[in-house]
Motif scaffolding. Structure first.
Motif, mmCIF file in Angstrom:
data_model
loop_
_atom_site.group_PDB
_atom_site.id
_atom_site.type_symbol
_atom_site.label_atom_id
_atom_site.label_comp_id
_atom_site.label_asym_id
_atom_site.label_seq_id
_atom_site.Cartn_x
_atom_site.Cartn_y
_atom_site.Cartn_z
ATOM 1 N N ASN A 39 -12.672 -0.423 -10.203
ATOM 2 C CA ASN A 39 -12.347 -0.292 -8.787
ATOM 3 C C ASN A 39 -12.326 1.137 -8.260
ATOM 4 O O ASN A 39 -12.212 1.344 -7.047
ATOM 5 N N ASN A 49 -14.652 1.776 -5.510
ATOM 6 C CA ASN A 49 -14.349 1.166 -4.216
ATOM 7 C C ASN A 49 -13.454 2.027 -3.340
ATOM 8 O O ASN A 49 -13.206 1.683 -2.178
ATOM 9 N N VAL A 84 -4.161 -5.206 -3.432
ATOM 10 C CA VAL A 84 -3.562 -6.248 -2.584
ATOM 11 C C VAL A 84 -4.653 -7.104 -1.953
ATOM 12 O O VAL A 84 -4.524 -8.347 -1.861
ATOM 13 N N GLU A 85 -5.763 -6.496 -1.505
ATOM 14 C CA GLU A 85 -6.873 -7.252 -0.938
ATOM 15 C C GLU A 85 -7.448 -8.242 -1.954
ATOM 16 O O GLU A 85 -7.947 -9.311 -1.589
ATOM 17 N N GLN A 86 -7.372 -7.898 -3.222
ATOM 18 C CA GLN A 86 -7.860 -8.779 -4.286
ATOM 19 C C GLN A 86 -6.799 -9.781 -4.741
ATOM 20 O O GLN A 86 -7.011 -10.515 -5.701
ATOM 21 N N GLN A 87 -5.640 -9.767 -4.038
ATOM 22 C CA GLN A 87 -4.494 -10.614 -4.390
ATOM 23 C C GLN A 87 -3.988 -10.323 -5.799
ATOM 24 O O GLN A 87 -3.489 -11.215 -6.496
ATOM 25 N N ALA A 143 -3.867 -0.646 -1.872
ATOM 26 C CA ALA A 143 -4.362 -1.574 -0.858
ATOM 27 C C ALA A 143 -5.546 -2.385 -1.386
ATOM 28 O O ALA A 143 -5.690 -3.582 -1.069
ATOM 29 N N ILE A 144 -6.396 -1.776 -2.193
ATOM 30 C CA ILE A 144 -7.527 -2.499 -2.783
ATOM 31 C C ILE A 144 -7.034 -3.628 -3.668
ATOM 32 O O ILE A 144 -7.558 -4.759 -3.632
ATOM 33 N N GLY A 147 0.825 -1.203 0.000
ATOM 34 C CA GLY A 147 0.000 0.000 0.000
ATOM 35 C C GLY A 147 0.856 1.248 0.000
ATOM 36 O O GLY A 147 2.083 1.188 -0.081
ATOM 37 N N ASP A 179 -5.224 4.797 -2.440
ATOM 38 C CA ASP A 179 -5.942 3.690 -1.800
ATOM 39 C C ASP A 179 -6.132 2.499 -2.741
ATOM 40 O O ASP A 179 -6.437 1.387 -2.283
#
Length: 450
Positions: free
Chosen positions: A187, A190, A209-212, A206-207, A155, A203
């Motif tokens: 995205n 989001n 990374v959350e989705q791999q 980080a979004i 992030g 941001d």
């Protein structure tokens, strides 16, 4: 580059500049800030460039850039994510990749952005970030990397929220991104809003990374590339860096600069090989200097064209032309519309405006020539003045080929002096002088040559 669109964010108010001029229209090395990313994207071959503007700066930016780019209006203060979202209707579904830059980071280099794009395409990432390693990252978001694998980005942590930042080197975000287009548009919605309803592109890291979806950060070639302009102190600091870069580039191209720190060269200036720039010289705007010239000391040249082998000694030029071998100074002033053909010589304290001196003509000392045509090999004596304004309109004077204009002659326009004609010292010429004749007196009359 194939199937690549570009977005330049230029809607910010720039309140810290404390100026009525939009921030991105302030100049660095003679060039508006917003032109730097536009020119960079053009060199990269970006197919379609969209500049995001505000309702208040739209017209001013459009007046500068014209049809080189398209425009999207960010009608409210919705942050960088809102800025990019403003361009969605123009680009969604049309381009596979989207390059995003700010309009206030003029020192980002083509090589760094090219590496960012190439790496982004090769790795097939959804988001790639251009970063920089700096000693002082105040005000810049820190790149947070996976402790287990320094290649992976987790992030971007904004300075004011970064509890773990130390005082040493830090890798920071430059504000330059490359996104996979479909992923970006899907995205943006989001991205959360802060308390002021602003949403930030940072941001998205980080979004992802959350989705791999892996995110990469590519360090810039030089740390200064990540520095933006928020106030006039930062503008001056970056201008100092860029002026040094410009001087070094021209010296490496074969230009001699005898006292580099005292010489100012704007970003758009072009200089030929073996030209010498003497101390306290300023080359400004769209100036073009030929080869084998000597400019200075103390000369100021703005938006002018100077041919090969010219000399400009302690003089000023504005929107003027000097052809091959012409020389002026010291203390000449060529105003807009002045044009010197090859081998013209103008000496000290000569001012020229909207006039053309033909090849080989000479004016060695003190005088004013305005709205005039001077023939080849004519000699204009010291103190000559063209009286070109009658209080209402301006009129032209014509001096023929090989004519000799005596000292302190007043040419009261409209008037002409024919080829090979002469005037006596102090003549006030109110009527045309025929070729090869002599005019003397006040008012001047034609007399036989002795």
């Amino acid at each position: 580059m194939d199937n690549l669109a570009g977005i330049i964010m230029a809607a910010g108010e720039g309140s810290r500049m404390k100026s009525r001029t939009p921030k991105v229209l302030h100049r660095l090395c003679g060039k508006e800030l917003v032109r730097y990313p536009v020119d960079l994207m053009t060199r990269l071959g970006v197919e379609r460039i969209v500049v995001v503007v505000s309702p208040s700066n739209h017209e001013a930016i459009k007046a500068l850039l014209g049809n080189r780019v398209e425009y999207a209006v960010q009608s409210a203060k919705t942050g960088t994510a809102g800025a990019v979202e403003s361009a969605k209707s123009l680009l969604q579904g049309n381009f596979r990749q989207v390059l995003v830059m700010g309009g206030d980071s003029p020192l980002v280099q083509e090589g760094s952005v090219r590496r960012l794009i190439v790496g982004h395409l090769e790795s097939a990432h959804q988001m790639s970030i251009l970063s920089g390693v700096v000693q002082d990252g105040q005000g810049l978001g820190r790149i947070q990397r996976d402790q287990g694998s320094q290649r992976n980005v987790l992030g971007i942590i904004e300075d004011q929220l970064d509890e773990y930042r130390d005082s040493g080197e830090v890798e920071v975000n430059s504000g330059v991104y490359c996104f996979q287009g479909d992923w970006l548009w899907a995205n943006l919605a989001n991205v959360p809003a802060n308390s002021g309803q602003e949403r930030f592109l940072t941001d998205l890291a980080a979004i992802a990374v959350e989705q791999q979806a892996p995110v990469t950060a590519v360090p810039s070639d030089a740390a200064v590339e990540v520095q933006g302009v928020n106030n006039r102190v930062e503008l001056a600091r970056l201008e100092d860096v860029e002026r040094q870069n410009i001087r070094e580039r021209w010296m490496l191209e074969g230009v001699t600069i005898t006292d580099p720190s005292s010489v100012m060269i704007d970003a758009s200036v072009i200089i030929g090989q073996d030209t010498v720039l003497l101390p306290n010289t300023m080359l400004l705007g769209e100036t073009v200097i030929g080869a084998d010239c000597e400019i200075g000391p103390g000369s100021v040249v703005r938006d002018s064209k100077i041919g090969d082998g010219c000399r400009v000694t302690s003089s000023a030029l504005e929107e003027a032309v000097m052809e091959t071998g012409a020389n002026i100074g010291p203390f000449c002033h060529l105003r807009p519309g002045a044009h010197l053909e090859p081998d013209v010589h103008l000496g000290n304290f000569v001012e020229v405006k909207e006039s053309r001196f033909a090849a080989g003509s000479v004016m060695g000392h003190l005088g004013y020539i305005g709205d005039a045509t001077i023939g080849a090999n004519a000699n204009i004596g010291a103190g000559t003045i063209t009286c070109n304004y009658d209080g209402k309109d301006k009129h032209r004077s014509v001096v023929g080929q090989g004519a000799f204009i005596g000292c302190d002659t007043m040419l009261v326009a409209p008037v002409s002096v024919g080829d090979g004609a002469s005037t006596g010292a102090g003549a006030v010429v109110t009527k045309d002088v025929p070729a090869a004749r002599l005019a003397v007196g006040v008012p001047a009359r034609i007399v036989d040559r002795q």
